[in-house]
Design a protein around this motif. Sequence first.
Motif, PDB file in Angstrom:
ATOM      1  N   PRO A  66       0.830  -1.209   0.000  1.00  0.00           N
ATOM      2  CA  PRO A  66       0.000   0.000   0.000  1.00  0.00           C
ATOM      3  C   PRO A  66       0.863   1.257   0.000  1.00  0.00           C
ATOM      4  CG  PRO A  66       0.147  -0.882   2.211  1.00  0.00           C
ATOM      5  CD  PRO A  66       0.859  -1.865   1.334  1.00  0.00           C
ATOM      6  N   PRO A  67       0.293   2.404  -0.415  1.00  0.00           N
ATOM      7  CA  PRO A  67       1.066   3.647  -0.397  1.00  0.00           C
ATOM      8  C   PRO A  67       1.474   4.031   1.023  1.00  0.00           C
ATOM      9  CG  PRO A  67      -0.947   3.874  -1.705  1.00  0.00           C
ATOM     10  CD  PRO A  67      -1.055   2.582  -0.954  1.00  0.00           C
ATOM     11  N   ALA A  68       2.403   4.964   1.114  1.00  0.00           N
ATOM     12  CA  ALA A  68       2.871   5.424   2.418  1.00  0.00           C
ATOM     13  C   ALA A  68       1.699   5.918   3.263  1.00  0.00           C
ATOM     14  CB  ALA A  68       3.900   6.540   2.236  1.00  0.00           C
ATOM     15  N   GLU A  69       1.711   5.525   4.531  1.00  0.00           N
ATOM     16  CA  GLU A  69       0.710   5.942   5.512  1.00  0.00           C
ATOM     17  C   GLU A  69      -0.701   5.453   5.175  1.00  0.00           C
ATOM     18  OE1 GLU A  69       1.027  10.139   6.055  1.00  0.00           O
ATOM     19  OE2 GLU A  69       3.114  10.055   6.700  1.00  0.00           O
ATOM     20  N   LYS A  70      -0.780   4.428   4.337  1.00  0.00           N
ATOM     21  CA  LYS A  70      -2.068   3.814   4.011  1.00  0.00           C
ATOM     22  C   LYS A  70      -2.076   2.371   4.507  1.00  0.00           C
ATOM     23  CE  LYS A  70      -3.908   7.167   1.382  1.00  0.00           C
ATOM     24  NZ  LYS A  70      -5.235   7.798   1.587  1.00  0.00           N
ATOM     25  N   VAL A  71      -3.265   1.822   4.717  1.00  0.00           N
ATOM     26  CA  VAL A  71      -3.441   0.443   5.187  1.00  0.00           C
ATOM     27  C   VAL A  71      -4.540  -0.203   4.346  1.00  0.00           C
ATOM     28  CG1 VAL A  71      -4.164  -1.007   7.129  1.00  0.00           C
ATOM     29  CG2 VAL A  71      -2.702   0.988   7.534  1.00  0.00           C
ATOM     30  N   PHE A  72      -4.248  -1.378   3.782  1.00  0.00           N
ATOM     31  CA  PHE A  72      -5.275  -2.049   2.989  1.00  0.00           C
ATOM     32  C   PHE A  72      -6.196  -2.865   3.886  1.00  0.00           C
ATOM     33  CE2 PHE A  72      -1.889  -5.385   2.683  1.00  0.00           C
ATOM     34  CZ  PHE A  72      -2.608  -6.488   3.128  1.00  0.00           C
ATOM     35  N   ILE A  73      -7.425  -3.036   3.408  1.00  0.00           N
ATOM     36  CA  ILE A  73      -8.415  -3.881   4.085  1.00  0.00           C
ATOM     37  C   ILE A  73      -8.757  -5.023   3.140  1.00  0.00           C
ATOM     38  CG2 ILE A  73     -10.727  -4.025   5.067  1.00  0.00           C
ATOM     39  CD1 ILE A  73      -8.809  -2.348   6.741  1.00  0.00           C
ATOM     40  N   GLY A  74      -8.518  -6.233   3.593  1.00  0.00           N
ATOM     41  CA  GLY A  74      -8.801  -7.402   2.770  1.00  0.00           C
ATOM     42  C   GLY A  74      -9.939  -8.222   3.333  1.00  0.00           C
ATOM     43  N   VAL A  75     -10.297  -9.274   2.593  1.00  0.00           N
ATOM     44  CA  VAL A  75     -11.407 -10.120   3.005  1.00  0.00           C
ATOM     45  C   VAL A  75     -11.088 -11.571   2.672  1.00  0.00           C
ATOM     46  CG1 VAL A  75     -12.650  -9.892   0.807  1.00  0.00           C
ATOM     47  CG2 VAL A  75     -13.924 -10.418   2.905  1.00  0.00           C
ATOM     48  N   ALA A  76     -11.542 -12.476   3.531  1.00  0.00           N
ATOM     49  CA  ALA A  76     -11.479 -13.909   3.280  1.00  0.00           C
ATOM     50  C   ALA A  76     -12.876 -14.479   3.452  1.00  0.00           C
ATOM     51  CB  ALA A  76     -10.516 -14.590   4.245  1.00  0.00           C
ATOM     52  N   VAL A 355     -23.058  -4.184  13.678  1.00  0.00           N
ATOM     53  CA  VAL A 355     -21.680  -4.590  13.382  1.00  0.00           C
ATOM     54  C   VAL A 355     -21.251  -4.024  12.037  1.00  0.00           C
ATOM     55  CG1 VAL A 355     -20.234  -6.579  12.835  1.00  0.00           C
ATOM     56  CG2 VAL A 355     -21.759  -6.657  14.817  1.00  0.00           C
ATOM     57  N   ALA A 356     -22.123  -4.133  11.040  1.00  0.00           N
ATOM     58  CA  ALA A 356     -21.797  -3.594   9.721  1.00  0.00           C
ATOM     59  C   ALA A 356     -21.559  -2.091   9.781  1.00  0.00           C
ATOM     60  CB  ALA A 356     -22.916  -3.915   8.736  1.00  0.00           C
ATOM     61  N   ALA A 357     -22.381  -1.395  10.557  1.00  0.00           N
ATOM     62  CA  ALA A 357     -22.241   0.061  10.673  1.00  0.00           C
ATOM     63  C   ALA A 357     -20.915   0.433  11.341  1.00  0.00           C
ATOM     64  CB  ALA A 357     -23.416   0.639  11.456  1.00  0.00           C
ATOM     65  N   ALA A 358     -20.526  -0.339  12.358  1.00  0.00           N
ATOM     66  CA  ALA A 358     -19.262  -0.063  13.041  1.00  0.00           C
ATOM     67  C   ALA A 358     -18.082  -0.262  12.095  1.00  0.00           C
ATOM     68  CB  ALA A 358     -19.121  -0.971  14.267  1.00  0.00           C
ATOM     69  N   PHE A 359     -18.141  -1.314  11.308  1.00  0.00           N
ATOM     70  CA  PHE A 359     -17.056  -1.580  10.364  1.00  0.00           C
ATOM     71  C   PHE A 359     -17.014  -0.512   9.277  1.00  0.00           C
ATOM     72  CE2 PHE A 359     -14.535  -3.726   7.174  1.00  0.00           C
ATOM     73  CZ  PHE A 359     -13.672  -4.522   7.903  1.00  0.00           C
ATOM     74  N   ALA A 360     -18.177  -0.149   8.743  1.00  0.00           N
ATOM     75  CA  ALA A 360     -18.242   0.866   7.693  1.00  0.00           C
ATOM     76  C   ALA A 360     -17.700   2.204   8.180  1.00  0.00           C
ATOM     77  CB  ALA A 360     -19.680   1.021   7.207  1.00  0.00           C
ATOM     78  N   GLN A 361     -17.999   2.539   9.401  1.00  0.00           N
ATOM     79  CA  GLN A 361     -17.486   3.799   9.951  1.00  0.00           C
ATOM     80  C   GLN A 361     -15.967   3.750  10.082  1.00  0.00           C
ATOM     81  OE1 GLN A 361     -19.117   4.865  13.773  1.00  0.00           O
ATOM     82  NE2 GLN A 361     -18.218   6.908  13.761  1.00  0.00           N
ATOM     83  N   GLY A 362     -15.442   2.595  10.479  1.00  0.00           N
ATOM     84  CA  GLY A 362     -13.997   2.466  10.642  1.00  0.00           C
ATOM     85  C   GLY A 362     -13.244   2.589   9.335  1.00  0.00           C
ATOM     86  N   VAL A 363     -13.709   1.901   8.281  1.00  0.00           N
ATOM     87  CA  VAL A 363     -12.976   1.902   7.008  1.00  0.00           C
ATOM     88  C   VAL A 363     -13.249   3.152   6.181  1.00  0.00           C
ATOM     89  CG1 VAL A 363     -12.858  -0.602   6.891  1.00  0.00           C
ATOM     90  CG2 VAL A 363     -14.780   0.581   5.812  1.00  0.00           C
ATOM     91  N   ALA A 364     -14.115   4.037   6.671  1.00  0.00           N
ATOM     92  CA  ALA A 364     -14.378   5.280   5.932  1.00  0.00           C
ATOM     93  C   ALA A 364     -13.233   6.273   6.059  1.00  0.00           C
ATOM     94  CB  ALA A 364     -15.673   5.920   6.446  1.00  0.00           C
ATOM     95  N   ALA A 365     -12.298   6.020   6.969  1.00  0.00           N
ATOM     96  CA  ALA A 365     -11.164   6.936   7.152  1.00  0.00           C
ATOM     97  C   ALA A 365     -10.309   6.969   5.891  1.00  0.00           C
ATOM     98  CB  ALA A 365     -10.324   6.494   8.345  1.00  0.00           C
ATOM     99  N   PRO A 366      -9.723   8.131   5.555  1.00  0.00           N
ATOM    100  CA  PRO A 366      -8.929   8.268   4.320  1.00  0.00           C
ATOM    101  C   PRO A 366      -7.764   7.296   4.222  1.00  0.00           C
ATOM    102  CG  PRO A 366      -9.427  10.426   5.235  1.00  0.00           C
ATOM    103  CD  PRO A 366      -9.886   9.422   6.244  1.00  0.00           C
TER     104      PRO A 366
END
Length: 384
Positions: A66-76, A355-366
């Motif tokens: 990922p780019p500098a200061e970024k974090v990817f979110i993956g799924v299994a 739970v979905a709302a909590a996750f969506a709020q978390g990954v909404a960060a830039p």
Amino acid sequence: MARLTVPRVTMALVGVLLLTYAFAIAPRTTAGRPERAAGKPEHTTTQPSAAAVEPSPSSRPPEVFPPAEKVFIGVATKEGPYDFTPVADFTAAAGHQPQVMLFSSGWATDTFDRALFDEISGRGMLPMLAWEPWDYRLDEKAREQGAARRTIDRIRSHQPDYRLSHIARGDFDDYLLSWAEGIGALDHPVAIRFAHEMNGNWYPWCETANGNRPGDYVRAWRHVHDLFEAAGASNVIWVWSPNARWDGSTPKLAGLYPGDEYVDWVGLSGYYGMGAFSKYRSFDAIFKDTSREIRTFSDKPLVITETGASDTGGRKAEWITETFRLLPQHEDIIGLIWFEVTKEQDWRIVSSPAVAAAFAQGVAAPRYRFGWSPDLLPRTELAD
């Protein structure tokens, strides 16, 4: 005053000619070029080229993932690349396109299939292969029969054909080569998470199970890695991924580490809501100690290769919210893969709207908002 006579004029002319020869003509007569002094290089004066006078603009450094200061979110998912419906459900619930997809493949039954990798890549995700040297059907059969968890672990971990020493001595080389050639021919990178959670006792590749001995895991890993390199599969991201330490009985990780020259990313698996982590424990409580241990022998980027939370205590949404609050404090973590599966517990974010709302709020960060493409180079050093 001396008189100019013909003899004197003649002598003067001869002298001028001799001086001219000595200083102007003689040095040019040796092989058509001046002689070099012994032991000294010949010096020539040349005009600088246009490139030397005006250097060409430097090319842009390659982009990394990922780019500098970024974090990817993956799924299994349980279905993997055979059915993308769970991925679509996860994406809709999270309001986020995952950049990585983790899926499993067992050596006893699965052969290389290019279409699976291309399908994941074509959907904008880096394929990460959890490559498992065992026969997973034994595990599935025990679960179908309702066996206790310890019984399941004992059945699936005892598979003598898949001892680490057998891998290291070359018993599976033909099989490995077929995958190395197949993956090497892809036009995109592939992350390989080979024989994960090796510090446990529930897989046949764990050093404490299946007749394996200390040192066998490193020898097996290096053998697989070297075979891929020899086959020219240079597009592999090697992911070494133990389980988060749960007590002092588990082996030290340094003895299981193949070495930085054999690893691109280090990973960790850990869950809230099961086994030793049944009581509420934060993300830091689960991962921090093991992460610190890894930092004593490797500085490779860290990926949470499997994580999830159950709602048995009614705190799943809270755990997710806290996790996304804590993640920015871990500058060495470059990715997190969510286990969107119902297995032992319902780990999915689609398990409830809260739970979905909590996750969506978390990954909404830039810091999580970016895409993956096949031309990106993997970030293999934290200093990149």
